[in-house]
Design an enzyme around this catalytic site. Structure first.
Site, PDB file in Angstrom:
ATOM      1  N   ASP A   1       1.263  -1.187  -0.418  1.00  0.00           N
ATOM      2  CA  ASP A   1       0.086  -0.025   0.070  1.00  0.00           C
ATOM      3  C   ASP A   1       0.512   1.367  -0.119  1.00  0.00           C
ATOM      4  O   ASP A   1       1.572   1.150   0.863  1.00  0.00           O
ATOM      5  CB  ASP A   1      -0.807   0.255   1.107  1.00  0.00           C
ATOM      6  CG  ASP A   1      -1.702   0.941   1.409  1.00  0.00           C
ATOM      7  OD1 ASP A   1      -3.280   0.950   0.229  1.00  0.00           O
ATOM      8  OD2 ASP A   1      -1.901   2.101   1.708  1.00  0.00           O
TER       9      ASP A   1
HETATM   10  C1  TTP Z   1       2.688   8.541  -5.594  1.00  0.00           C
HETATM   11  C2  TTP Z   1       2.587   7.341  -6.779  1.00  0.00           C
HETATM   12  C3  TTP Z   1       1.651   6.750  -6.438  1.00  0.00           C
HETATM   13  N1  TTP Z   1       1.057   5.797  -7.426  1.00  0.00           N
HETATM   14  C4  TTP Z   1       0.881   5.139  -7.644  1.00  0.00           C
HETATM   15  C5  TTP Z   1       1.077   3.206  -6.802  1.00  0.00           C
HETATM   16  C6  TTP Z   1      -0.500   2.800  -6.316  1.00  0.00           C
HETATM   17  O1  TTP Z   1      -0.758   1.602  -7.393  1.00  0.00           O
HETATM   18  C7  TTP Z   1      -0.739   3.754  -6.426  1.00  0.00           C
HETATM   19  C8  TTP Z   1      -1.419   3.844  -4.830  1.00  0.00           C
HETATM   20  O2  TTP Z   1      -2.924   3.197  -4.496  1.00  0.00           O
HETATM   21  P1  TTP Z   1      -2.386   1.695  -3.651  1.00  0.00           P
HETATM   22  O3  TTP Z   1      -3.878   1.457  -2.660  1.00  0.00           O
HETATM   23  O4  TTP Z   1      -1.660   1.193  -2.989  1.00  0.00           O
HETATM   24  O5  TTP Z   1      -2.894   0.462  -4.597  1.00  0.00           O
HETATM   25  P2  TTP Z   1      -3.534   0.628  -5.519  1.00  0.00           P
HETATM   26  O6  TTP Z   1      -4.802   1.223  -5.213  1.00  0.00           O
HETATM   27  O7  TTP Z   1      -3.337   0.519  -7.202  1.00  0.00           O
HETATM   28  O8  TTP Z   1      -3.622  -1.637  -5.923  1.00  0.00           O
HETATM   29  P3  TTP Z   1      -3.880  -2.517  -5.000  1.00  0.00           P
HETATM   30  O9  TTP Z   1      -4.163  -1.648  -3.554  1.00  0.00           O
HETATM   31  O10 TTP Z   1      -5.065  -3.964  -5.666  1.00  0.00           O
HETATM   32  O11 TTP Z   1      -2.479  -3.172  -4.009  1.00  0.00           O
HETATM   33  O12 TTP Z   1      -0.591   4.687  -5.986  1.00  0.00           O
HETATM   34  C9  TTP Z   1       2.803   5.512  -8.564  1.00  0.00           C
HETATM   35  O13 TTP Z   1       2.217   5.288  -9.666  1.00  0.00           O
HETATM   36  N2  TTP Z   1       3.106   6.410  -8.929  1.00  0.00           N
HETATM   37  C10 TTP Z   1       3.108   7.646  -8.105  1.00  0.00           C
HETATM   38  O14 TTP Z   1       4.270   8.660  -7.985  1.00  0.00           O
END
Ligand code: TTP
Length: 207
Positions: free
Chosen positions: A79
């Site tokens: 997360d």
């Molecule tokens: C800060 C940042 C976040 N992110 C993304 C990573 C994560 O996918 C998302 C944060 O949400 P999460 O809740 O961590 O993940 P998710 O909902 O995409 O997937 P799952 O819960 O099924 O594992 O933000 C980027 O892609 N680039 C960035 O620079």
């Protein structure tokens, strides 16, 4: 000729409990073979949890939701949250919240925390770590903010930006793990799997 040493899974099956295409990409890049099973864990944190506790708790919930029904598999959940002034910024619920988040981050330094949990029920392994990266944004004009929102990129990303995408223009500097910002601290994940004998390094020429 340069020899690249990729990582290879042993016979131990690995599941990535995440819908994030970024996490899949990062693991594939490291040469790992895995299956994706999306966790349906609820993504809310208790109001009194610190940002670190929150990232740890949510990654545990995601991994556990899949590990319980796959006790003979290694299951990885993660997360990612953005933290500024002690406030947790998750994925924005819409345009207005995304605008507020980007505006809040402009010209300042914030923290990106990614919690990752690795569970193996049959082996009794339950491991959670939270890795922190500092990211500094350039100052942003209202026009730049509106333009970035119009790209549609912010909406499924914590803090409403993607360092690996168009949002790269926002970032002046970072301190710490880059992959941690994208969604998974690959160095620490690989280190843990190596220590458990889940992956090995093989020699050979690879593109
Ligand atoms: C800060 C940042 C976040 N992110 C993304 C990573 C994560 O996918 C998302 C944060 O949400 P999460 O809740 O961590 O993940 P998710 O909902 O995409 O997937 P799952 O819960 O099924 O594992 O933000 C980027 O892609 N680039 C960035 O620079």
């Amino acid at each position: 000729m340069e020899t690249v040493i990729p990582h290879k899974c042993t016979n131990e099956p690995l599941i990535l409990a995440s819908a994030s295409p970024r996490r899949s990409y990062l693991l594939e890049q490291a040469g790992l073979e895995f299956q994706v099973i999306v966790s349906d864990a609820d993504e809310t944190c208790p109001a009194d949890a610190s940002p670190r506790e929150c990232a740890a708790m949510l990654s545990e919930k995601k991994a556990l939701a899949v590990a319980e029904s796959h006790p003979a598999h290694w299951v990885l959940g993660a997360d990612t949250i953005v933290v500024t002034d002690g406030r947790i910024l998750g994925k924005p619920s819409g345009m207005e919240e995304a605008r507020d988040m980007i505006t809040m981050l402009g010209g300042r330094t914030h923290q990106v925390l990614t919690g990752f949990s690795i569970f193996h029920v049959d082996k009794g392994v339950r491991h959670t770590e939270v890795i922190s990266t500092q990211v500094t944004f350039k100052s942003l004009s209202p026009d730049e903010i509106e333009w970035y929102l119009s790209t549609g990129e912010p909406f499924d990303k914590a803090g409403a930006y993607a360092i690996q995408g168009i949002g790269t223009f926002l970032v002046k500097s970072i301190s710490g793990s880059y992959t941690n910002v994208v969604g998974l601290p690959v160095c620490e994940v690989i280190e843990f799997f190596m220590a458990q004998g889940v992956i090995i390094r093989t020699s050979g020429n690879h593109g």
